[in-house]
Motif scaffolding. Structure first.
Motif, PDB file in Angstrom:
ATOM      1  N   ARG A   2      61.001  23.836  57.021  1.00 40.86           N
ATOM      2  CA  ARG A   2      60.099  24.904  56.666  1.00 40.86           C
ATOM      3  C   ARG A   2      60.116  26.004  57.311  1.00 40.86           C
ATOM      4  N   GLY A   6      60.078  28.823  54.562  1.00 35.78           N
ATOM      5  CA  GLY A   6      58.597  29.007  54.462  1.00 35.78           C
ATOM      6  C   GLY A   6      58.065  27.849  53.583  1.00 35.78           C
ATOM      7  N   HIS A   7      57.244  28.458  52.507  1.00 38.63           N
ATOM      8  CA  HIS A   7      56.653  27.751  51.594  1.00 38.63           C
ATOM      9  C   HIS A   7      57.234  27.450  50.446  1.00 38.63           C
ATOM     10  N   ASP A   8      58.552  28.014  50.253  1.00 35.02           N
ATOM     11  CA  ASP A   8      59.416  28.036  48.903  1.00 35.02           C
ATOM     12  C   ASP A   8      59.387  26.552  48.447  1.00 35.02           C
ATOM     13  N   LEU A  10      61.093  22.996  47.376  1.00 43.44           N
ATOM     14  CA  LEU A  10      61.949  22.065  47.899  1.00 43.44           C
ATOM     15  C   LEU A  10      62.247  20.860  46.972  1.00 43.44           C
ATOM     16  N   HIS A  80      51.782  20.950  45.091  1.00 40.10           N
ATOM     17  CA  HIS A  80      51.669  22.039  45.968  1.00 40.10           C
ATOM     18  C   HIS A  80      50.375  21.876  46.874  1.00 40.10           C
ATOM     19  N   TYR A  81      51.026  21.797  48.241  1.00 41.19           N
ATOM     20  CA  TYR A  81      50.009  21.086  49.263  1.00 41.19           C
ATOM     21  C   TYR A  81      48.959  22.188  49.764  1.00 41.19           C
ATOM     22  N   ASN A  83      48.486  23.751  52.485  1.00 40.32           N
ATOM     23  CA  ASN A  83      48.968  24.385  53.433  1.00 40.32           C
ATOM     24  C   ASN A  83      50.105  25.536  52.745  1.00 40.32           C
ATOM     25  N   ASP A  85      52.856  24.797  51.177  1.00 39.37           N
ATOM     26  CA  ASP A  85      54.127  24.189  50.953  1.00 39.37           C
ATOM     27  C   ASP A  85      54.224  23.749  49.368  1.00 39.37           C
ATOM     28  N   ARG A  86      55.402  23.848  48.751  1.00 40.18           N
ATOM     29  CA  ARG A  86      55.416  23.525  47.454  1.00 40.18           C
ATOM     30  C   ARG A  86      56.875  22.479  47.344  1.00 40.18           C
ATOM     31  N   CYS A  87      56.824  21.342  46.635  1.00 38.13           N
ATOM     32  CA  CYS A  87      57.885  20.372  46.609  1.00 38.13           C
ATOM     33  C   CYS A  87      57.790  19.834  45.305  1.00 38.13           C
TER      34      CYS A  87
END
Length: 159
Positions: A2, A6-8, A10, A80-81, A83, A85-87
């Motif tokens: 990360r 960043g928050h891109d 994953l 989408h968390y 914080n 973060d996106r997964c």
């Protein structure tokens, strides 16, 4: 990782375990990141088979030892968390039985864990509910979202 992206978004390999005890109850965890109840899940580590990953994740999160009984389903699941973060997880869901141990909060990912009768489940996000339904309906074949479709339970929840 990360720190570099960043928050891109994953793309990650994930597993879920629908753990059923000898009384037919389901083991769930109340997540520390969202506060919501969910099925037990985690990320597959490099070189690890998905079935081994679900056994490890359930043990790490709850202290319960499980046996993998069968495959329940496979689907992509966006998250989408809080914080930022996106997964998107390629999630493999397994039906598991209890082999030993006592359910307890065993790491910082959960606020509490508990056994629930399938008829009396706590509120859960749609994808957790879908995975529970896979186990409860006891279908002989694995579930998957039909090609080209976007199953409503797999739409990104707002956390």
């Amino acid at each position: 990782m990360r720190a570099h992206i960043g928050h891109d978004l994953l793309l990650l390999p994930g597993v879920s375990g629908i753990v059923v005890d000898d009384r037919g109850r389901l083991l769930l965890a109340r997540r520390s990141d969202t506060g919501g109840w969910a099925v037990l899940a985690g990320v597959v580590e490099p070189g690890e088979q998905p079935a081994d990953a679900v056994v490890r994740e359930v043990r790490e999160e709850t202290g319960v030892e499980v046996r993998v009984e069968r495959l329940l389903g496979v689907a992509m699941h966006p998250v989408h968390y809080p914080n930022g973060d996106r997964c998107e997880y390629l999630n493999v869901t397994f039906l598991c039985s209890v082999a030993g141990g006592t359910a307890t909060v065993n790491d910082d990912e959960s606020l509490e864990v508990g056994w629930f009768d399938p008829a009396d489940l706590p509120p859960m996000e749609p994808y957790s509910r879908l995975r529970v339904e896979m186990a409860v309906r006891d279908a002989k074949e694995a579930w998957f979202a039909p090609p080209g479709s976007r199953h409503p339970a797999l739409v990104e929840p707002s956390m």
